[in-house]
Design an enzyme around this catalytic site. Sequence first.
Site, PDB file in Angstrom:
ATOM      1  CG  PHE A 115      -2.005  -1.060   1.134  1.00  0.00           C
ATOM      2  CD1 PHE A 115      -3.067  -0.982   0.255  1.00  0.00           C
ATOM      3  CD2 PHE A 115      -1.892  -2.180   1.943  1.00  0.00           C
ATOM      4  CE1 PHE A 115      -4.019  -1.995   0.188  1.00  0.00           C
ATOM      5  CE2 PHE A 115      -2.830  -3.207   1.881  1.00  0.00           C
ATOM      6  CZ  PHE A 115      -3.891  -3.109   1.010  1.00  0.00           C
ATOM      7  CG  HIS A 153      -8.594  -4.307  -1.308  1.00  0.00           C
ATOM      8  ND1 HIS A 153      -8.285  -3.137  -1.981  1.00  0.00           N
ATOM      9  CD2 HIS A 153      -7.420  -4.966  -1.125  1.00  0.00           C
ATOM     10  CE1 HIS A 153      -6.977  -3.112  -2.203  1.00  0.00           C
ATOM     11  NE2 HIS A 153      -6.431  -4.198  -1.701  1.00  0.00           N
TER      12      HIS A 153
END
Length: 256
Positions: free
Chosen positions: A103, A217
């Site tokens: 990320f 998600h």
Amino acid sequence: MWESDALFELAAEPADTETFAALAQRPLGELVAPDWAGALAGVEDQLRSVLSFLAAEVAAGHPVLPPPSCVLRAFRQPMAAVKVLLVGQDPYPTPGHAVGLSFAVDVSTRPLPRSLINIYRELEADLGIPPRTHGDLSAWAGQGVLLLNRVMSVRAGAAGSHRGKGWEDITTAAITALADRRGPDGAGLPLVAVLWGKDAESVRPLLPGVPAVASAHPSPLSASRGFFGSRPFSRVNELLREQGSSGVTWELPPVP
């Protein structure tokens, strides 16, 4: 005001002139932290095979992300210091984005990936922490948050292209080693898993007895179906404190 609460510093990055072919020939102890070298010894052959595959991709003219200097970055964080496992899918396929931590992106990357924007949005809703304009998450890693992609490389521009090439065996071994530290009675080192999305949820069987914070998600396609409002950051800290550990300081520095 942001204050550094890092338990340790990540090891310096190898020179950018490193190649995947050269990585495949180096001793495992030079590629990862010493305790990770022990934990991954059983999949060392698989790791060398994956690195050789990446070298072949580059030789065939297919750019690979992240660069060699970053591909094993998550494992240069000492395993003994890990208290949060945050599982990602595979690296961002946009050139210049992937930095070896799930990320995260380089501090200079603009615009930020939309998944990361959504993570910051939920962080603000959960803890009141304003979003940062950068995507450098190394301050989290420095506190024992293992930002681990299930698949640790990707062909530029082709999301998911390196699935089934061997990374899954390596990250399975890593996740299993983390879970094993807790012991059969759960009284070992503290650990909380953060599982965003179906791919991340698939590792839950590898984490028996490990408390997990799971949701949809944070991608734009799914964030509104359970990620927003899930309060993962405060829940992680609560679960850490229940295990006798300090929480994570989730606020990132304005300018790393």
